[in-house]
Design an enzyme around this catalytic site. Structure first.
Site, PDB file in Angstrom:
ATOM      1  N   MET A   1      29.895   5.913  49.683  1.00 12.13           N
ATOM      2  CA  MET A   1      29.902   4.460  49.853  1.00 12.13           C
ATOM      3  C   MET A   1      30.794   3.832  48.792  1.00 12.13           C
ATOM      4  O   MET A   1      30.815   4.269  47.646  1.00 12.13           O
ATOM      5  CB  MET A   1      28.482   3.910  49.726  1.00 12.13           C
ATOM      6  CG  MET A   1      27.457   4.578  50.626  1.00 12.13           C
ATOM      7  SD  MET A   1      25.809   3.891  50.344  1.00 12.13           S
ATOM      8  CE  MET A   1      24.816   5.012  51.323  1.00 12.13           C
TER       9      MET A   1
ATOM     10  N   GLY B   1      24.276   1.712  54.198  1.00 10.87           N
ATOM     11  CA  GLY B   1      24.437   1.173  52.858  1.00 10.87           C
ATOM     12  C   GLY B   1      23.325   1.540  51.900  1.00 10.87           C
ATOM     13  O   GLY B   1      23.543   1.624  50.700  1.00 10.87           O
ATOM     14  N   PHE B   2      22.123   1.784  52.419  1.00  8.82           N
ATOM     15  CA  PHE B   2      20.984   2.097  51.559  1.00  8.82           C
ATOM     16  C   PHE B   2      20.089   3.121  52.244  1.00  8.82           C
ATOM     17  O   PHE B   2      19.925   3.097  53.461  1.00  8.82           O
ATOM     18  CB  PHE B   2      20.162   0.836  51.257  1.00  8.82           C
ATOM     19  CG  PHE B   2      20.915  -0.219  50.503  1.00  8.82           C
ATOM     20  CD1 PHE B   2      21.012  -0.172  49.122  1.00  8.82           C
ATOM     21  CD2 PHE B   2      21.550  -1.243  51.182  1.00  8.82           C
ATOM     22  CE1 PHE B   2      21.721  -1.137  48.426  1.00  8.82           C
ATOM     23  CE2 PHE B   2      22.260  -2.221  50.508  1.00  8.82           C
ATOM     24  CZ  PHE B   2      22.345  -2.163  49.114  1.00  8.82           C
ATOM     25  N   GLY B   3      19.477   3.990  51.438  1.00  7.22           N
ATOM     26  CA  GLY B   3      18.492   4.912  51.957  1.00  7.22           C
ATOM     27  C   GLY B   3      17.146   4.235  52.105  1.00  7.22           C
ATOM     28  O   GLY B   3      16.896   3.166  51.535  1.00  7.22           O
ATOM     29  N   GLY B   4      16.269   4.858  52.887  1.00  2.24           N
ATOM     30  CA  GLY B   4      14.898   4.384  52.998  1.00  2.24           C
ATOM     31  C   GLY B   4      14.676   3.215  53.924  1.00  2.24           C
ATOM     32  O   GLY B   4      13.598   2.608  53.906  1.00  2.24           O
TER      33      GLY B   4
ATOM     34  N   MET C   1      31.544   6.183  54.369  1.00  2.00           N
ATOM     35  CA  MET C   1      31.242   4.782  54.679  1.00  2.00           C
ATOM     36  C   MET C   1      32.102   3.926  53.753  1.00  2.00           C
ATOM     37  O   MET C   1      31.610   3.255  52.840  1.00  2.00           O
ATOM     38  CB  MET C   1      29.751   4.506  54.488  1.00  2.00           C
ATOM     39  CG  MET C   1      28.892   5.191  55.531  1.00  2.00           C
ATOM     40  SD  MET C   1      27.126   4.870  55.332  1.00  2.00           S
ATOM     41  CE  MET C   1      26.707   6.212  54.231  1.00  2.00           C
TER      42      MET C   1
ATOM     43  N   MET D   1      24.466   5.747  63.676  1.00  2.00           N
ATOM     44  CA  MET D   1      23.644   5.142  62.641  1.00  2.00           C
ATOM     45  C   MET D   1      22.463   4.442  63.301  1.00  2.00           C
ATOM     46  O   MET D   1      22.634   3.644  64.225  1.00  2.00           O
ATOM     47  CB  MET D   1      24.448   4.127  61.833  1.00  2.00           C
ATOM     48  CG  MET D   1      25.592   4.720  61.030  1.00  2.00           C
ATOM     49  SD  MET D   1      25.035   5.957  59.824  1.00  2.00           S
ATOM     50  CE  MET D   1      23.905   4.986  58.809  1.00  2.00           C
TER      51      MET D   1
ATOM     52  N   HIS E   1      23.986  16.784  53.835  1.00  2.00           N
ATOM     53  CA  HIS E   1      24.655  15.535  54.191  1.00  2.00           C
ATOM     54  C   HIS E   1      24.921  14.726  52.930  1.00  2.00           C
ATOM     55  O   HIS E   1      24.012  14.500  52.115  1.00  2.00           O
ATOM     56  CB  HIS E   1      23.758  14.734  55.142  1.00  2.00           C
ATOM     57  CG  HIS E   1      24.380  13.502  55.682  1.00  2.00           C
ATOM     58  ND1 HIS E   1      25.197  13.497  56.794  1.00  2.00           N
ATOM     59  CD2 HIS E   1      24.297  12.207  55.269  1.00  2.00           C
ATOM     60  CE1 HIS E   1      25.597  12.263  57.042  1.00  2.00           C
ATOM     61  NE2 HIS E   1      25.058  11.453  56.128  1.00  2.00           N
TER      62      HIS E   1
ATOM     63  N   SER F   1      19.701  14.575  53.378  1.00  2.00           N
ATOM     64  CA  SER F   1      20.672  13.644  52.804  1.00  2.00           C
ATOM     65  C   SER F   1      20.500  13.589  51.291  1.00  2.00           C
ATOM     66  O   SER F   1      19.474  13.134  50.784  1.00  2.00           O
ATOM     67  CB  SER F   1      20.476  12.252  53.397  1.00  2.00           C
ATOM     68  OG  SER F   1      21.314  11.322  52.754  1.00  2.00           O
TER      69      SER F   1
ATOM     70  N   HIS G   1      29.995  12.003  54.922  1.00  2.00           N
ATOM     71  CA  HIS G   1      30.017  10.801  55.755  1.00  2.00           C
ATOM     72  C   HIS G   1      30.684   9.688  54.948  1.00  2.00           C
ATOM     73  O   HIS G   1      30.108   9.179  53.983  1.00  2.00           O
ATOM     74  CB  HIS G   1      28.573  10.444  56.117  1.00  2.00           C
ATOM     75  CG  HIS G   1      28.422   9.214  56.939  1.00  2.00           C
ATOM     76  ND1 HIS G   1      27.190   8.665  57.204  1.00  2.00           N
ATOM     77  CD2 HIS G   1      29.325   8.407  57.560  1.00  2.00           C
ATOM     78  CE1 HIS G   1      27.340   7.579  57.948  1.00  2.00           C
ATOM     79  NE2 HIS G   1      28.633   7.403  58.168  1.00  2.00           N
TER      80      HIS G   1
ATOM     81  N   ASP H   1      26.531  11.096  51.604  1.00  2.00           N
ATOM     82  CA  ASP H   1      26.988   9.753  51.955  1.00  2.00           C
ATOM     83  C   ASP H   1      27.915   9.222  50.868  1.00  2.00           C
ATOM     84  O   ASP H   1      27.533   9.146  49.696  1.00  2.00           O
ATOM     85  CB  ASP H   1      25.796   8.810  52.100  1.00  2.00           C
ATOM     86  CG  ASP H   1      25.018   9.079  53.376  1.00  2.00           C
ATOM     87  OD1 ASP H   1      25.650   9.140  54.447  1.00  2.00           O
ATOM     88  OD2 ASP H   1      23.785   9.223  53.297  1.00  2.00           O
TER      89      ASP H   1
ATOM     90  N   GLY I   1      16.618  11.660  54.472  1.00  2.00           N
ATOM     91  CA  GLY I   1      16.668  11.563  53.016  1.00  2.00           C
ATOM     92  C   GLY I   1      15.289  11.377  52.417  1.00  2.00           C
ATOM     93  O   GLY I   1      14.687  12.311  51.894  1.00  2.00           O
TER      94      GLY I   1
ATOM     95  N   ASP J   1      21.469   9.283  61.969  1.00  2.00           N
ATOM     96  CA  ASP J   1      21.383   9.045  60.524  1.00  2.00           C
ATOM     97  C   ASP J   1      20.734   7.687  60.274  1.00  2.00           C
ATOM     98  O   ASP J   1      21.293   6.649  60.624  1.00  2.00           O
ATOM     99  CB  ASP J   1      22.798   9.083  59.935  1.00  2.00           C
ATOM    100  CG  ASP J   1      22.820   8.936  58.426  1.00  2.00           C
ATOM    101  OD1 ASP J   1      21.751   8.767  57.811  1.00  2.00           O
ATOM    102  OD2 ASP J   1      23.921   9.003  57.853  1.00  2.00           O
ATOM    103  N   GLY J   2      19.535   7.720  59.654  1.00  2.00           N
ATOM    104  CA  GLY J   2      18.900   6.470  59.258  1.00  2.00           C
ATOM    105  C   GLY J   2      17.480   6.317  59.777  1.00  2.00           C
ATOM    106  O   GLY J   2      17.257   6.308  60.986  1.00  2.00           O
ATOM    107  N   GLY J   3      16.526   6.275  58.868  1.00  2.00           N
ATOM    108  CA  GLY J   3      15.148   6.046  59.259  1.00  2.00           C
ATOM    109  C   GLY J   3      14.480   7.209  59.967  1.00  2.00           C
ATOM    110  O   GLY J   3      13.430   7.037  60.590  1.00  2.00           O
TER     111      GLY J   3
END
Length: 221
Positions: free
Chosen positions: A37, A142-145, A68, A137, A33, A8, A66, A35, A202, A180-182
């Site tokens: 936003m 909305g946020f990485g990490g 969003m 998701m 990927h 990402s 993606h 994102d 990411g 996608d996410g974590g």
């Protein structure tokens, strides 16, 4: 089952983005990927078509964009013209989801549908024949990490079962499950075990000292 890895770029260093892309591409990334936003659908603002166009110029990898954003229909043509190979929209943002997905395909990209963690799988049952991939998701977008939401594992497994049943009943084409996410070295094996095909990562890549080694660890089951 194959494991496709999609770094990402939200977590990459934009000051040397071309170099970051070169490293992960040579290191075996399958997809990039991106994102998008808008500060409305999610509480952050990221990139637009100009960045997608710049990325397209420096890589041959498929670009997985993606969206969003609210009112995604207004921007489909712009992102596909910029170089998006795959374009995913959120079921929560589309009033006429079938029409949006049909338009993405008509414009020449592979359509995907994305769901937030609290959105049930039933919201996409009627459009599975229209999509290339389903993006689950595993954090609130909305946020990485962010930390992985572990209840997502059951959702991945339910979707895997749903898609496997569809295949045995003569579904139009294979569908991919993207998570996608974590996703990191600890959660990736569980995500793959649950039935995912594509891992979006990411921080687990771009915030590590060795990007290539980080990708190797993500693929381990």
């Amino acid at each position: 089952m194959p494991c496709f890895l999609a770094p990402s770029l939200l977590s990459a260093n934009f000051g040397k983005l071309a170099e970051e892309i070169r490293i992960v591409e040579e290191g075996g990334a399958d997809i990039l990927h991106l994102d998008v936003m808008d500060g409305h659908f999610v509480p952050n603002i990221s990139i637009g078509p100009l960045v997608v166009e710049a990325v397209r110029r420096v890589t041959r990898l498929p670009l997985d964009v993606h969206l969003m954003i609210e009112e995604p229909d207004r921007y489909l043509a712009d992102f596909i013209a910029a170089g998006a190979d795959r374009l995913s929209v959120h079921v929560e943002a589309c009033t006429h989801l079938n029409r949006t997905l049909t338009e993405i395909r008509r414009l020449g990209a592979q359509p995907g549908v994305a769901l937030n963690p609290s959105t049930p799988l039933g919201a996409i049952e009627e459009v599975l024949d229209e999509v290339f991939q389903v993006v689950l998701m595993s954090v609130n977008p909305g946020f990485g990490g962010q930390k992985f939401i572990f209840s997502s594992l059951k959702k991945i497994a339910r979707l895997r079962f749903m898609l496997d049943q569809r295949r045995t009943q003569g579904g139009k084409e294979p569908l991919w499950i993207q998570v996608d996410g974590g996703v990191n070295a600890e959660t990736a094996p569980q995500v793959l075990q649950a039935g995912a095909d594509i891992l979006v990562a990411g921080h687990a890549i771009f915030r590590q000292p060795d990007y290539v080694q980080a990708m190797v660890q993500l693929r381990q089951r």
